[in-house]
Design a protein around this motif. Structure first.
Motif, PDB file in Angstrom:
ATOM      1  N   MET A   1      35.597  46.734 102.313  1.00 13.32           N
ATOM      2  CA  MET A   1      34.393  47.517 102.224  1.00 13.32           C
ATOM      3  C   MET A   1      33.362  46.739 101.409  1.00 13.32           C
ATOM      4  O   MET A   1      33.671  46.220 100.347  1.00 13.32           O
ATOM      5  N   ILE A   2      32.160  46.681 101.924  1.00 12.96           N
ATOM      6  CA  ILE A   2      31.037  46.058 101.222  1.00 12.96           C
ATOM      7  C   ILE A   2      29.851  47.019 101.288  1.00 12.96           C
ATOM      8  O   ILE A   2      29.464  47.459 102.359  1.00 12.96           O
ATOM      9  N   VAL A   3      29.302  47.333 100.115  1.00 14.08           N
ATOM     10  CA  VAL A   3      28.106  48.156 100.025  1.00 14.08           C
ATOM     11  C   VAL A   3      27.089  47.354  99.228  1.00 14.08           C
ATOM     12  O   VAL A   3      27.381  46.911  98.116  1.00 14.08           O
ATOM     13  N   SER A   4      25.908  47.142  99.802  1.00 20.21           N
ATOM     14  CA  SER A   4      24.908  46.347  99.088  1.00 20.21           C
ATOM     15  C   SER A   4      23.538  47.013  99.176  1.00 20.21           C
ATOM     16  O   SER A   4      23.263  47.782 100.082  1.00 20.21           O
ATOM     17  N   ASN A   5      22.710  46.694  98.171  1.00 20.68           N
ATOM     18  CA  ASN A   5      21.303  47.085  98.190  1.00 20.68           C
ATOM     19  C   ASN A   5      20.523  46.056  97.380  1.00 20.68           C
ATOM     20  O   ASN A   5      21.071  45.022  97.006  1.00 20.68           O
ATOM     21  N   GLU A   6      19.255  46.353  97.069  1.00 18.67           N
ATOM     22  CA  GLU A   6      18.415  45.364  96.393  1.00 18.67           C
ATOM     23  C   GLU A   6      18.868  45.082  94.958  1.00 18.67           C
ATOM     24  O   GLU A   6      18.480  44.077  94.368  1.00 18.67           O
ATOM     25  N   ASN A   7      19.691  45.952  94.367  1.00 20.27           N
ATOM     26  CA  ASN A   7      20.140  45.771  92.986  1.00 20.27           C
ATOM     27  C   ASN A   7      21.478  45.061  92.854  1.00 20.27           C
ATOM     28  O   ASN A   7      21.854  44.664  91.752  1.00 20.27           O
ATOM     29  N   GLY A   8      22.207  44.929  93.946  1.00 22.26           N
ATOM     30  CA  GLY A   8      23.505  44.266  93.857  1.00 22.26           C
ATOM     31  C   GLY A   8      24.413  44.597  95.008  1.00 22.26           C
ATOM     32  O   GLY A   8      23.963  44.949  96.102  1.00 22.26           O
ATOM     33  N   LEU A   9      25.714  44.520  94.721  1.00 22.66           N
ATOM     34  CA  LEU A   9      26.709  44.659  95.771  1.00 22.66           C
ATOM     35  C   LEU A   9      28.005  45.181  95.172  1.00 22.66           C
ATOM     36  O   LEU A   9      28.335  44.877  94.013  1.00 22.66           O
ATOM     37  N   PHE A  10      28.749  45.963  95.945  1.00 26.38           N
ATOM     38  CA  PHE A  10      30.091  46.415  95.592  1.00 26.38           C
ATOM     39  C   PHE A  10      31.002  45.959  96.718  1.00 26.38           C
ATOM     40  O   PHE A  10      30.726  46.224  97.883  1.00 26.38           O
ATOM     41  N   LEU A  11      32.087  45.261  96.372  1.00 26.30           N
ATOM     42  CA  LEU A  11      33.024  44.772  97.375  1.00 26.30           C
ATOM     43  C   LEU A  11      34.435  45.153  96.961  1.00 26.30           C
ATOM     44  O   LEU A  11      34.815  44.972  95.800  1.00 26.30           O
ATOM     45  N   MET A  12      35.195  45.698  97.892  1.00 25.26           N
ATOM     46  CA  MET A  12      36.608  45.958  97.688  1.00 25.26           C
ATOM     47  C   MET A  12      37.325  45.500  98.945  1.00 25.26           C
ATOM     48  O   MET A  12      36.975  45.923 100.044  1.00 25.26           O
ATOM     49  N   ARG A  13      38.318  44.613  98.769  1.00 27.04           N
ATOM     50  CA  ARG A  13      39.020  44.118  99.950  1.00 27.04           C
ATOM     51  C   ARG A  13      40.475  43.824  99.633  1.00 27.04           C
ATOM     52  O   ARG A  13      40.843  43.570  98.503  1.00 27.04           O
ATOM     53  N   HIS A  14      41.258  43.822 100.718  1.00 27.14           N
ATOM     54  CA  HIS A  14      42.682  43.492 100.643  1.00 27.14           C
ATOM     55  C   HIS A  14      42.987  42.235 101.449  1.00 27.14           C
ATOM     56  O   HIS A  14      44.146  41.857 101.575  1.00 27.14           O
ATOM     57  N   THR A  15      41.951  41.625 102.004  1.00 30.95           N
ATOM     58  CA  THR A  15      42.109  40.403 102.798  1.00 30.95           C
ATOM     59  C   THR A  15      41.327  39.283 102.128  1.00 30.95           C
ATOM     60  O   THR A  15      40.579  39.511 101.185  1.00 30.95           O
ATOM     61  N   GLN A  16      41.482  38.069 102.618  1.00 35.43           N
ATOM     62  CA  GLN A  16      40.779  36.888 102.109  1.00 35.43           C
ATOM     63  C   GLN A  16      40.989  36.749 100.596  1.00 35.43           C
ATOM     64  O   GLN A  16      40.051  36.529  99.837  1.00 35.43           O
ATOM     65  N   LEU A  17      42.241  36.864 100.168  1.00 43.58           N
ATOM     66  CA  LEU A  17      42.568  36.814  98.750  1.00 43.58           C
ATOM     67  C   LEU A  17      43.014  35.426  98.299  1.00 43.58           C
ATOM     68  O   LEU A  17      43.297  35.221  97.124  1.00 43.58           O
ATOM     69  N   GLY A  18      43.058  34.473  99.223  1.00 45.61           N
ATOM     70  CA  GLY A  18      43.468  33.113  98.878  1.00 45.61           C
ATOM     71  C   GLY A  18      42.285  32.250  98.459  1.00 45.61           C
ATOM     72  O   GLY A  18      41.225  32.745  98.068  1.00 45.61           O
ATOM     73  N   GLU A  19      42.472  30.957  98.558  1.00 42.21           N
ATOM     74  CA  GLU A  19      41.456  30.004  98.122  1.00 42.21           C
ATOM     75  C   GLU A  19      40.184  30.128  98.959  1.00 42.21           C
ATOM     76  O   GLU A  19      40.227  30.268 100.174  1.00 42.21           O
ATOM     77  N   ARG A  20      39.045  30.096  98.264  1.00 41.53           N
ATOM     78  CA  ARG A  20      37.738  30.235  98.910  1.00 41.53           C
ATOM     79  C   ARG A  20      36.859  29.045  98.536  1.00 41.53           C
ATOM     80  O   ARG A  20      37.186  28.256  97.654  1.00 41.53           O
ATOM     81  N   ASP A  21      35.690  28.946  99.175  1.00 39.18           N
ATOM     82  CA  ASP A  21      34.742  27.865  98.900  1.00 39.18           C
ATOM     83  C   ASP A  21      34.046  28.069  97.558  1.00 39.18           C
ATOM     84  O   ASP A  21      33.981  29.177  97.036  1.00 39.18           O
ATOM     85  N   TRP A  22      33.480  26.970  97.038  1.00 42.85           N
ATOM     86  CA  TRP A  22      32.689  27.035  95.811  1.00 42.85           C
ATOM     87  C   TRP A  22      31.454  27.888  96.048  1.00 42.85           C
ATOM     88  O   TRP A  22      30.853  27.856  97.119  1.00 42.85           O
ATOM     89  N   ARG A  23      31.051  28.648  95.010  1.00 39.87           N
ATOM     90  CA  ARG A  23      29.864  29.505  95.060  1.00 39.87           C
ATOM     91  C   ARG A  23      29.050  29.285  93.800  1.00 39.87           C
ATOM     92  O   ARG A  23      29.579  28.931  92.757  1.00 39.87           O
ATOM     93  N   ASN A  24      27.772  29.558  93.899  1.00 41.05           N
ATOM     94  CA  ASN A  24      26.859  29.499  92.759  1.00 41.05           C
ATOM     95  C   ASN A  24      25.766  30.522  93.043  1.00 41.05           C
ATOM     96  O   ASN A  24      24.769  30.209  93.671  1.00 41.05           O
ATOM     97  N   ASP A  25      25.979  31.744  92.591  1.00 37.61           N
ATOM     98  CA  ASP A  25      25.103  32.857  92.959  1.00 37.61           C
ATOM     99  C   ASP A  25      24.139  33.205  91.831  1.00 37.61           C
ATOM    100  O   ASP A  25      24.435  32.998  90.664  1.00 37.61           O
ATOM    101  N   GLU A  26      23.014  33.782  92.181  1.00 40.98           N
ATOM    102  CA  GLU A  26      21.973  34.146  91.213  1.00 40.98           C
ATOM    103  C   GLU A  26      22.143  35.570  90.706  1.00 40.98           C
ATOM    104  O   GLU A  26      21.160  36.263  90.435  1.00 40.98           O
ATOM    105  N   CYS A  27      23.385  36.023  90.552  1.00 42.24           N
ATOM    106  CA  CYS A  27      23.644  37.382  90.076  1.00 42.24           C
ATOM    107  C   CYS A  27      24.801  37.367  89.089  1.00 42.24           C
ATOM    108  O   CYS A  27      25.549  36.403  89.003  1.00 42.24           O
TER     109      CYS A  27
END
Length: 113
Positions: A1-27
Protein backbone atom coordinates in the motif's frame (compact mmCIF):
# COMPACT_ATOMS: atom_id res chain seq x y z
CA UNK A 1 0.00 0.00 0.00
CA UNK A 2 1.26 3.46 -0.92
CA UNK A 3 -0.56 6.67 -0.02
CA UNK A 4 1.01 9.95 -1.09
CA UNK A 5 0.21 13.64 -1.25
CA UNK A 6 2.09 16.95 -1.46
CA UNK A 7 3.34 16.61 2.15
CA UNK A 8 4.81 13.12 1.92
CA UNK A 9 4.13 9.45 1.57
CA UNK A 10 3.08 6.41 3.62
CA UNK A 11 4.25 2.99 2.42
CA UNK A 12 3.55 -0.43 3.89
CA UNK A 13 4.63 -3.54 2.02
CA UNK A 14 5.43 -7.22 2.42
CA UNK A 15 7.27 -7.54 -0.90
CA UNK A 16 10.54 -6.12 -2.28
CA UNK A 17 12.21 -6.56 1.11
CA UNK A 18 15.63 -7.52 -0.27
CA UNK A 19 18.47 -5.44 -1.65
CA UNK A 20 17.43 -2.26 -3.47
CA UNK A 21 19.16 0.48 -5.49
CA UNK A 22 20.87 3.50 -3.96
CA UNK A 23 18.55 6.45 -3.23
CA UNK A 24 19.07 10.09 -2.33
CA UNK A 25 15.71 11.72 -1.66
CA UNK A 26 14.82 15.30 -0.71
CA UNK A 27 12.59 14.23 2.20
CA UNK A 28 12.81 12.92 5.74
CA UNK A 29 12.34 9.14 5.84
CA UNK A 30 11.11 7.45 8.99
CA UNK A 31 11.66 3.71 8.59
CA UNK A 32 9.89 1.43 11.05
CA UNK A 33 10.65 -2.24 11.59
CA UNK A 34 7.58 -3.56 13.43
CA UNK A 35 7.91 -7.28 12.70
CA UNK A 36 11.53 -8.06 11.78
CA UNK A 37 15.08 -6.79 11.49
CA UNK A 38 16.37 -4.63 8.65
CA UNK A 39 19.72 -3.37 7.36
CA UNK A 40 20.38 -0.18 5.38
CA UNK A 41 23.67 0.92 3.83
CA UNK A 42 24.93 4.52 3.89
CA UNK A 43 28.19 6.18 2.92
CA UNK A 44 29.23 6.20 6.60
CA UNK A 45 28.35 2.56 7.28
CA UNK A 46 25.47 0.14 7.69
CA UNK A 47 22.49 0.81 9.96
CA UNK A 48 20.73 -2.16 11.51
CA UNK A 49 17.19 -1.66 12.75
CA UNK A 50 15.83 -4.33 15.06
CA UNK A 51 12.24 -5.47 15.37
CA UNK A 52 10.22 -2.82 17.18
CA UNK A 53 12.62 0.01 16.28
CA UNK A 54 12.78 2.87 13.81
CA UNK A 55 15.26 5.39 12.45
CA UNK A 56 15.19 8.60 10.45
CA UNK A 57 17.09 9.53 7.30
CA UNK A 58 17.50 13.27 6.84
CA UNK A 59 16.95 14.73 3.35
CA UNK A 60 19.65 14.07 0.76
CA UNK A 61 21.33 11.18 2.59
CA UNK A 62 22.44 8.52 0.12
CA UNK A 63 21.26 5.08 1.27
CA UNK A 64 20.00 1.74 0.09
CA UNK A 65 18.04 -1.07 1.66
CA UNK A 66 20.01 -4.28 2.07
CA UNK A 67 17.28 -6.19 3.88
CA UNK A 68 13.93 -5.42 5.49
CA UNK A 69 12.07 -7.66 7.93
CA UNK A 70 8.70 -9.29 7.29
CA UNK A 71 7.12 -5.92 6.62
CA UNK A 72 8.38 -2.47 5.64
CA UNK A 73 6.68 0.60 7.07
CA UNK A 74 7.95 3.92 5.75
CA UNK A 75 6.79 7.50 6.26
CA UNK A 76 8.28 10.25 4.07
CA UNK A 77 7.82 13.89 5.08
CA UNK A 78 8.64 16.88 2.92
CA UNK A 79 10.97 19.38 4.66
CA UNK A 80 8.49 22.22 4.04
CA UNK A 81 5.85 20.43 6.16
CA UNK A 82 8.21 20.12 9.13
CA UNK A 83 9.39 23.70 8.71
CA UNK A 84 5.80 24.99 8.71
CA UNK A 85 4.96 22.84 11.73
CA UNK A 86 7.93 24.04 13.78
CA UNK A 87 7.07 27.65 12.84
CA UNK A 88 3.51 27.17 14.08
CA UNK A 89 4.62 25.86 17.47
CA UNK A 90 7.34 28.48 17.84
CA UNK A 91 10.24 26.05 17.69
CA UNK A 92 11.63 26.84 14.24
CA UNK A 93 15.28 26.28 13.49
CA UNK A 94 17.03 25.76 10.19
CA UNK A 95 18.02 23.29 9.04
CA UNK A 96 16.04 20.69 10.94
CA UNK A 97 18.19 17.58 11.26
CA UNK A 98 17.78 14.33 13.18
CA UNK A 99 20.47 11.92 14.39
CA UNK A 100 20.40 8.68 12.38
CA UNK A 101 20.39 5.72 14.72
CA UNK A 102 17.78 3.07 15.53
CA UNK A 103 15.30 3.90 18.31
CA UNK A 104 13.05 1.44 20.13
CA UNK A 105 9.32 1.73 19.54
CA UNK A 106 8.20 -1.20 21.67
CA UNK A 107 6.17 1.01 24.03
CA UNK A 108 4.70 2.93 21.09
CA UNK A 109 3.50 -0.22 19.33
CA UNK A 110 2.17 -1.93 22.46
CA UNK A 111 -0.95 0.25 22.29
CA UNK A 112 -1.67 -0.65 18.66
CA UNK A 113 -1.04 -4.41 18.38
Amino acid sequence: MIVSNENGLFLMRHTQLGERDWRNDECYKIIFSPFGDGVYQTSIGDIAVNQGSFFIFNPNVAHRQLKAGNEKLLVELNPSLLSQTTDQIGAHREPLSFPTFPTSTRNFYSGFF
